[in-house]
Design a protein around this motif. Structure first.
Motif, mmCIF file in Angstrom:
data_model
loop_
_atom_site.group_PDB
_atom_site.id
_atom_site.type_symbol
_atom_site.label_atom_id
_atom_site.label_comp_id
_atom_site.label_asym_id
_atom_site.label_seq_id
_atom_site.Cartn_x
_atom_site.Cartn_y
_atom_site.Cartn_z
ATOM 1 N N ASN A 41 -5.567 15.183 23.209
ATOM 2 C CA ASN A 41 -4.917 13.869 23.179
ATOM 3 C C ASN A 41 -5.880 12.739 23.536
ATOM 4 O OD1 ASN A 41 -2.069 14.815 22.820
ATOM 5 N ND2 ASN A 41 -2.557 15.879 24.730
ATOM 6 N N SER A 42 -5.558 11.530 23.050
ATOM 7 C CA SER A 42 -6.235 10.321 23.532
ATOM 8 C C SER A 42 -5.415 9.805 24.701
ATOM 9 C CB SER A 42 -6.226 9.238 22.459
ATOM 10 O OG SER A 42 -7.213 9.493 21.529
ATOM 11 N N LEU A 43 -6.086 9.368 25.765
ATOM 12 C CA LEU A 43 -5.344 9.023 26.972
ATOM 13 C C LEU A 43 -5.743 7.709 27.619
ATOM 14 C CD1 LEU A 43 -5.460 12.435 28.806
ATOM 15 C CD2 LEU A 43 -3.398 11.197 28.256
ATOM 16 N N VAL A 44 -4.701 6.919 27.926
ATOM 17 C CA VAL A 44 -4.892 5.785 28.822
ATOM 18 C C VAL A 44 -4.070 6.129 30.061
ATOM 19 C CG1 VAL A 44 -4.502 3.327 29.217
ATOM 20 C CG2 VAL A 44 -5.130 4.131 26.939
ATOM 21 N N VAL A 45 -4.681 6.037 31.242
ATOM 22 C CA VAL A 45 -3.982 6.376 32.479
ATOM 23 C C VAL A 45 -3.882 5.116 33.339
ATOM 24 C CG1 VAL A 45 -3.986 7.849 34.522
ATOM 25 C CG2 VAL A 45 -4.946 8.700 32.371
ATOM 26 N N VAL A 46 -2.650 4.752 33.677
ATOM 27 C CA VAL A 46 -2.428 3.573 34.521
ATOM 28 C C VAL A 46 -2.098 4.071 35.926
ATOM 29 C CG1 VAL A 46 -0.944 1.560 34.893
ATOM 30 C CG2 VAL A 46 -1.585 2.231 32.563
ATOM 31 N N VAL A 47 -2.740 3.505 36.922
ATOM 32 C CA VAL A 47 -2.474 3.973 38.284
ATOM 33 C C VAL A 47 -1.976 2.873 39.212
ATOM 34 C CG1 VAL A 47 -4.037 5.958 38.318
ATOM 35 C CG2 VAL A 47 -4.936 3.664 38.847
ATOM 36 N N GLU A 74 -4.793 -1.135 43.587
ATOM 37 C CA GLU A 74 -4.806 -0.407 42.318
ATOM 38 C C GLU A 74 -6.238 -0.174 41.846
ATOM 39 O OE1 GLU A 74 -2.095 -1.993 43.293
ATOM 40 O OE2 GLU A 74 -0.597 -0.709 42.358
ATOM 41 N N ARG A 75 -7.088 -1.131 42.163
ATOM 42 C CA ARG A 75 -8.476 -1.042 41.737
ATOM 43 C C ARG A 75 -9.178 0.151 42.390
ATOM 44 N NH1 ARG A 75 -11.936 -6.511 41.165
ATOM 45 N NH2 ARG A 75 -13.943 -5.517 40.865
ATOM 46 N N VAL A 76 -8.859 0.347 43.664
ATOM 47 C CA VAL A 76 -9.428 1.481 44.405
ATOM 48 C C VAL A 76 -9.046 2.791 43.708
ATOM 49 C CG1 VAL A 76 -9.241 2.781 46.583
ATOM 50 C CG2 VAL A 76 -9.427 0.276 46.630
ATOM 51 N N THR A 77 -7.751 2.933 43.388
ATOM 52 C CA THR A 77 -7.294 4.196 42.783
ATOM 53 C C THR A 77 -7.922 4.412 41.414
ATOM 54 O OG1 THR A 77 -5.175 3.437 43.640
ATOM 55 C CG2 THR A 77 -5.238 5.615 42.668
ATOM 56 N N ALA A 78 -8.026 3.340 40.620
ATOM 57 C CA ALA A 78 -8.582 3.485 39.257
ATOM 58 C C ALA A 78 -10.025 3.992 39.338
ATOM 59 C CB ALA A 78 -8.517 2.151 38.515
ATOM 60 N N GLY A 103 -7.222 -4.974 35.578
ATOM 61 C CA GLY A 103 -6.321 -5.528 34.571
ATOM 62 C C GLY A 103 -7.090 -6.456 33.633
ATOM 63 N N ARG A 104 -7.967 -7.215 34.196
ATOM 64 C CA ARG A 104 -8.739 -8.173 33.418
ATOM 65 C C ARG A 104 -9.605 -7.450 32.381
ATOM 66 N NH1 ARG A 104 -11.920 -12.796 35.607
ATOM 67 N NH2 ARG A 104 -13.165 -13.514 33.859
ATOM 68 N N GLN A 105 -10.321 -6.427 32.836
ATOM 69 C CA GLN A 105 -11.176 -5.693 31.910
ATOM 70 C C GLN A 105 -10.363 -5.012 30.808
ATOM 71 O OE1 GLN A 105 -12.999 -3.459 35.102
ATOM 72 N NE2 GLN A 105 -14.959 -4.491 34.815
ATOM 73 N N ALA A 106 -9.110 -4.670 31.139
ATOM 74 C CA ALA A 106 -8.253 -4.027 30.134
ATOM 75 C C ALA A 106 -7.629 -5.057 29.192
ATOM 76 C CB ALA A 106 -7.175 -3.215 30.833
ATOM 77 N N GLY A 107 -7.892 -6.340 29.421
ATOM 78 C CA GLY A 107 -7.418 -7.389 28.496
ATOM 79 C C GLY A 107 -5.979 -7.821 28.713
ATOM 80 N N ILE A 108 -5.476 -7.635 29.941
ATOM 81 C CA ILE A 108 -4.069 -7.983 30.194
ATOM 82 C C ILE A 108 -3.940 -9.454 30.604
ATOM 83 C CG2 ILE A 108 -2.038 -7.463 31.610
ATOM 84 C CD1 ILE A 108 -3.102 -4.557 31.681
ATOM 85 N N VAL A 149 -11.508 8.732 28.469
ATOM 86 C CA VAL A 149 -10.199 8.498 29.068
ATOM 87 C C VAL A 149 -10.306 7.135 29.746
ATOM 88 C CG1 VAL A 149 -8.622 9.179 30.917
ATOM 89 C CG2 VAL A 149 -9.659 10.927 29.453
ATOM 90 N N VAL A 150 -9.365 6.239 29.423
ATOM 91 C CA VAL A 150 -9.407 4.906 30.015
ATOM 92 C C VAL A 150 -8.445 4.868 31.201
ATOM 93 C CG1 VAL A 150 -8.958 2.457 29.612
ATOM 94 C CG2 VAL A 150 -9.993 3.854 27.802
ATOM 95 N N VAL A 151 -8.954 4.537 32.381
ATOM 96 C CA VAL A 151 -8.121 4.474 33.586
ATOM 97 C C VAL A 151 -7.958 3.000 33.968
ATOM 98 C CG1 VAL A 151 -7.842 5.222 35.977
ATOM 99 C CG2 VAL A 151 -9.067 6.694 34.345
ATOM 100 N N VAL A 152 -6.709 2.524 33.936
ATOM 101 C CA VAL A 152 -6.471 1.101 34.170
ATOM 102 C C VAL A 152 -5.757 0.889 35.508
ATOM 103 C CG1 VAL A 152 -5.337 -0.979 33.268
ATOM 104 C CG2 VAL A 152 -6.258 0.719 31.681
ATOM 105 N N ALA A 153 -6.223 -0.064 36.282
ATOM 106 C CA ALA A 153 -5.549 -0.464 37.516
ATOM 107 C C ALA A 153 -4.249 -1.164 37.126
ATOM 108 C CB ALA A 153 -6.443 -1.408 38.314
ATOM 109 N N GLY A 154 -3.104 -0.607 37.545
ATOM 110 C CA GLY A 154 -1.812 -1.191 37.176
ATOM 111 C C GLY A 154 -1.505 -2.449 37.965
ATOM 112 N N PHE A 155 -0.328 -3.092 37.630
ATOM 113 C CA PHE A 155 0.257 -4.130 38.487
ATOM 114 C C PHE A 155 -0.484 -5.465 38.411
ATOM 115 C CE2 PHE A 155 0.416 -5.272 43.288
ATOM 116 C CZ PHE A 155 1.676 -5.864 43.253
#
Ligand code: ADP
Ligand code: ASP
Ligand code: MG
Length: 401
Positions: free
Chosen positions: A33-39, A73-77, A96-101, A129-135
């Motif tokens: 699978n292709s995966l984006v993981v939000v934490v 969230e940044r710490v977890t990502a 979030g910024r780097q993910a373009g939100i 695998v892209v890991v994005v800081a949520g929130f």
């Protein structure tokens, strides 16, 4: 498949938990699978940061709160990406910024306006695998914003929608959506399916298993959500469009919201414009007013009661202090809660509300305010009876397993 997975606070609550999440992600990746993981931030982390700010101020500047809270969230990502890399999975962590939100300008409760998926897509295409800081996101003036408590769910759904992902899996410490909070009623049953509308009501009425805005967005973008546990391999609950079978179920769940306070303005002048002024000022402060009751007028004055989230009480006090009209007195009551019965089947059946009122009366629980819609009945009651009311209603609508 393109899968967006979101892991909540408990799921990443310690280094061992992050390691176990990395294992799950690695497996899904190795399955092709292709995966984006939000934490989310590690459990308790966001509250701890709020506490730090409150050490200095009761009403800290919202911009600074976003600077502060987005860090969890940044710490977890970063940690999850490091753990994945160590397992031989190519992963990249993003804010979030780097993910373009991109969000609107409302600090601490921003709305996502758009997502520029260029960077995420490029990394996915290169097999990462892209890991994005949520929130969190960024607004048009370049400031960091956050999306309201529980907002990592919203990040995940928005990213799933923007990427047209096959599914958005939300992992927490429960293995799906239950007929009520299983911590309050152990007899609660897990549902295989629930409609967006019912889930939206449950979430808005206090079932914090999913953030309400995330459900609203999932409905709008037709994102299929599956709520699952990060602690087991159980099936989970699918949240999707309403089907005919769903309509056959009269009541699908009971929700409890303890974050409620009631404000009563006594002896307010009964004149046009009074309600407009008070509720406009509250709205300007982004205070969400829920139920409103105005008594029949006597001697030209009336009592105006309404409920708000207790977390917004401090700001409501400030608004009312600036109210320009005369009134007799104002009471603030934090000792109330809201219990709600939700089900799409109510649309075509009568008597659901009457049954709720009768059973609470039988248990000597006084109902202080009521509001209804096509698919829900909500009641404000004394907070000390909240959990009893949930269990009583759960049983009277035959939801116990
Ligand atoms: P996370 O930290 O992963 O975002 P949350 O704590 O926000 O997870 O949500 C999971 C919790 O939601 C569960 O532990 C459960 O107590 C609570 N909950 C409330 N209502 C429900 C419900 N109807 N079904 C399942 N869980 C519920
Ligand atoms: N960490 C944030 C909160 O506790 C966002 C989230 O977990 O979804 O509200
Ligand atoms: Mg949550």
């Amino acid at each position: 498949m393109l899968i967006v997975q979101k892991y909540g606070g408990t799921s990443v609550g310690g280094l061992d938990r992050i390691e176990s999440v990395a294992g799950r992600v690695a497996k899904a990746k190795r399955d092709g699978n292709s995966l984006v993981v939000v934490v989310s931030a590690m459990s308790g982390e966001t509250n701890k940061l709020v506490g730090y700010a409150q050490h200095f101020s009761k009403t800290p500047a919202k911009r600074e709160m976003d600077m502060l809270l987005s860090s969890g969230e940044r710490v977890t990502a970063a940690l999850l990406s490091i753990a994945l890399q160590e397992m031989g999975i190519d992963a990249v962590g993003m804010t979030g910024r780097q993910a373009g939100i991109l969000t609107d300008i409302n600090h601490t409760y921003a709305r996502i306006e758009s997502i520029d998926t260029t960077t995420i897509k490029r990394e996915l295409d290169s097999g990462k695998v892209v890991v994005v800081a949520g929130f969190q996101g960024i607004n048009t003036t370049g400031q960091v914003t956050t999306l309201g408590r529980g907002g990592s769910d919203l990040s995940a759904v928005a990213i799933a929608g923007a990427l047209d992902a096959d599914v958005c899996e939300i992992y927490s410490d429960v293995d799906g959506i239950y007929t009520t909070d299983p911590r309050i009623e152990p007899k609660a049953k897990k549902m295989d399916f629930i409609s967006y509308d019912e889930m939206l009501e449950l979430a808005s009425l206090g079932a914090k298993v999913l953030q309400n805005r995330s459900v609203e967005l999932a409905k709008k973008l037709s994102v299929k959500i599956v709520a699952k546990s990060s602690f087991s391999d159980a099936e989970g609950t699918v949240i999707s469009k309403e089907s005919e079978e769903m309509e056959e179920v009269l009541v699908s769940g009971i929700a409890l919201d303890k974050n409620q306070a009631r404000v009563t303005l006594r002896e307010v002048m009964d004149r046009p414009g009074i309600a407009a002024e008070i509720f406009t000022s509250l709205a300007d402060e982004q205070i969400n007013v829920d139920m409103i009751i105005q008594n029949a007028s006597t001697d030209g004055t009336t009592n105006l009661g309404f409920t708000i989230p207790s977390s917004e009480l401090e700001r409501a006090r400030e608004v009312i202090a600036n109210f320009s009209h005369d009134y007799g007195a104002v009471d603030y009551d934090e000792g109330v809660c809201k219990v709600s019965v939700v089900g799409v089947g109510m649309k075509s059946h009568s008597g659901v509300a009457a049954k709720a009122f009768s059973i609470l009366a039988k248990n000597n629980i006084n109902i202080e305010m009521i509001s209804t819609s096509e698919i829900k009945v909500s009641m404000i009651i004394d907070e000390k009876y909240g959990e009893l009311a949930v269990r009583t209603l759960h049983s009277v609508y035959d939801l116990d397993s």
